[in-house]
Design an enzyme around this catalytic site. Sequence first.
Site, short mmCIF file in Angstrom:
data_model
loop_
_atom_site.label_atom_id
_atom_site.label_comp_id
_atom_site.label_asym_id
_atom_site.label_seq_id
_atom_site.Cartn_x
_atom_site.Cartn_y
_atom_site.Cartn_z
N HIS A 228 -63.50 79.47 3.04
CA HIS A 228 -62.83 78.83 2.08
C HIS A 228 -63.85 77.87 1.38
CE1 HIS A 228 -59.61 77.10 -0.04
NE2 HIS A 228 -59.11 76.19 0.74
N HIS A 267 -61.77 88.02 -2.16
CA HIS A 267 -60.49 86.92 -2.31
C HIS A 267 -59.35 87.47 -1.64
CE1 HIS A 267 -58.01 83.91 -3.98
NE2 HIS A 267 -58.90 83.25 -4.07
N ASP A 318 -66.85 80.51 -6.12
CA ASP A 318 -67.93 79.86 -5.33
C ASP A 318 -69.10 80.57 -5.90
OD1 ASP A 318 -66.53 77.91 -3.76
OD2 ASP A 318 -65.70 79.51 -2.60
N1 CMC Z 1 -68.66 90.68 2.13
C1 CMC Z 1 -68.51 91.51 2.81
N2 CMC Z 1 -67.28 92.54 3.15
C2 CMC Z 1 -66.27 91.69 2.65
C3 CMC Z 1 -66.40 90.66 1.83
C4 CMC Z 1 -67.35 89.96 1.69
N3 CMC Z 1 -67.54 89.05 1.03
N4 CMC Z 1 -64.99 90.21 1.56
C5 CMC Z 1 -64.22 91.15 1.92
N5 CMC Z 1 -65.09 92.21 2.85
C6 CMC Z 1 -64.46 93.30 3.24
C7 CMC Z 1 -63.91 92.97 4.74
O1 CMC Z 1 -64.99 93.27 5.73
C8 CMC Z 1 -62.76 94.18 4.94
O2 CMC Z 1 -63.73 95.33 5.07
P1 CMC Z 1 -63.10 96.34 6.30
O3 CMC Z 1 -61.47 96.53 5.71
O4 CMC Z 1 -63.95 97.37 6.21
O5 CMC Z 1 -62.82 95.67 7.53
C9 CMC Z 1 -62.31 94.14 3.71
O6 CMC Z 1 -63.27 93.60 2.72
C10 CMC Z 1 -61.15 93.13 3.53
O7 CMC Z 1 -61.61 91.98 3.90
P2 CMC Z 1 -60.66 90.76 4.44
O8 CMC Z 1 -61.69 89.69 4.85
O9 CMC Z 1 -59.72 91.46 5.30
O10 CMC Z 1 -59.95 90.09 3.17
P3 CMC Z 1 -59.28 88.75 3.23
O11 CMC Z 1 -58.35 88.83 2.08
O12 CMC Z 1 -58.62 88.41 4.41
O13 CMC Z 1 -60.37 87.90 2.79
C11 CMC Z 1 -62.01 86.45 2.12
C12 CMC Z 1 -60.55 87.28 1.81
C13 CMC Z 1 -62.21 85.39 1.03
C14 CMC Z 1 -61.75 85.49 3.44
C15 CMC Z 1 -63.00 87.16 2.33
O14 CMC Z 1 -63.24 88.17 1.17
C16 CMC Z 1 -64.45 86.85 2.51
O15 CMC Z 1 -64.64 86.37 3.76
N6 CMC Z 1 -65.42 86.27 1.70
C17 CMC Z 1 -66.52 85.67 1.71
C18 CMC Z 1 -66.36 83.98 1.84
C19 CMC Z 1 -65.90 83.63 0.64
O16 CMC Z 1 -66.45 83.72 -0.51
N7 CMC Z 1 -64.68 82.72 0.38
C20 CMC Z 1 -64.52 81.88 -0.81
C21 CMC Z 1 -63.13 82.51 -1.03
S1 CMC Z 1 -62.26 81.92 -2.66
C22 CMC Z 1 -62.56 80.24 -3.08
C23 CMC Z 1 -62.64 79.60 -2.00
O17 CMC Z 1 -61.55 79.55 -1.49
O18 CMC Z 1 -63.30 78.75 -1.91
#
Ligand code: CMC
Length: 396
Positions: A228, A267, A318
């Site tokens: 987050h 996201h 971010d």
């Molecule tokens: N790097 C590598 N792979 C990713 C990323 C990433 N940043 N984001 C998503 N994926 C992949 C993930 O590994 C998964 O792949 P698979 O289906 O092969 O397992 C797929 O995309 C779906 O990802 P998810 O984590 O299940 O998606 P989600 O909707 O639960 O997660 C998230 C969203 C924000 C937690 C994730 O994109 C993430 O961890 N991003 C990095 C951290 C980040 O930048 N957070 C800030 C979020 S937005 C602003 C805020 O809140 O501050």
Amino acid sequence: MTEPDIKKGLAGVVVDYTAISKVNPETNSLLYRGYPVQELAATQPLEAVAYLLWNGELPDAEQLAELRLTERAHRAIPDDVRTTIDLVPLDAHPMDEVRTAVSLIGARDLAGSGSVLDASGSPEQNLERSIRLFAVLPAIVAYGQRRRRGLEPVAPRDDLDYAANFLWMTFGEEADEVVVDAFNRSMILYAEHSFNASTFTARVITSTLSDLYSAVVGAIGALKGPLHGGANEAVLHIFDEIGSAENVGAWLDQALAEKRKIMGFGHRVYKRGDSRVPTMKAALDTLVEHYDRPEVAALYDALESEFVARKGIYPNLDYPSGPAYNLIGFDTLTFTPLFVAARVTGWTAHIMEQLTSNTLIRPLSEYNGPDERHIDGYVADTAALEVADRAEEAAG
Ligand code: CMC
């Protein structure tokens, strides 16, 4: 037995109405009380956006002046809060410092206010508490960065607007207009984003009729995580690791082979790009030009294009805000506390909204632990058995 329909992480679950903001991934838009966030960032000071989030309408000149008067009157950190911040180890994360400070501010404010039955407060009390927290958080964040650098605190100036004063208290010098403008835009973009994890945490705590400060403390805890708010800090760690644009390809090969999450990308709601990114990227570009640091933009662009090309996952807010805060001169550890200072407006707006039509937030879970078992020699308590019998009878 039918499998329960479990929504891990509440993904896709709509849990309530809100009139505060609308995130629309289809049109890639974000509205605060109906206004596109880009319009607000281009035309308003954060104070006016805070007013909008809390009250539902932008302030007129008189209302803005009144809010600014109150905000300026509450900018200084109370002495005992500063003394308490000084007890937080210098090598603790500044989010722990901010969380501790807000907790003490809450305890001071609520001291002598009666039983838990009065904890949630009236709308007037909560608006006043929100404004005071909004006013004091910049001094807490600025003080944290200065004390980690071994510098004396800088007193707030009431001739400066919120953003200019925040930079003044952090750096002890007046920032250029272009920097104040970029910083103000970033704070507006961070102010609100519907039912994100920290806001939802605040609403869960509020739904028990606990107090506003407890809800904000919980929200700060949720925001700290790198999935987050902590992602803006994590982006800079990644930039530091990569070093420069020409290293991006090799760095990404290894990071993806190790199945690392690339911070600042992806996201839960936006799947084709975060609506706030173009505005923040434009602000970053002005800072790159102002500080003459083209290598930052080169690294930014290289990582973005490589990662999007390989994974089809786009940057979130971010990603541009991390390098922007770095250029302004904030320490990497201060980035997520900056997010707190902005998002406290959205959190408190949601706390007040939750209280206007409250229902305790209490979901269900599906048990998948061991079957019922018993302690050898335990003699069952008859009262408990009666409750079990009643439940069995009711189930018919
Ligand atoms: N790097 C590598 N792979 C990713 C990323 C990433 N940043 N984001 C998503 N994926 C992949 C993930 O590994 C998964 O792949 P698979 O289906 O092969 O397992 C797929 O995309 C779906 O990802 P998810 O984590 O299940 O998606 P989600 O909707 O639960 O997660 C998230 C969203 C924000 C937690 C994730 O994109 C993430 O961890 N991003 C990095 C951290 C980040 O930048 N957070 C800030 C979020 S937005 C602003 C805020 O809140 O501050």
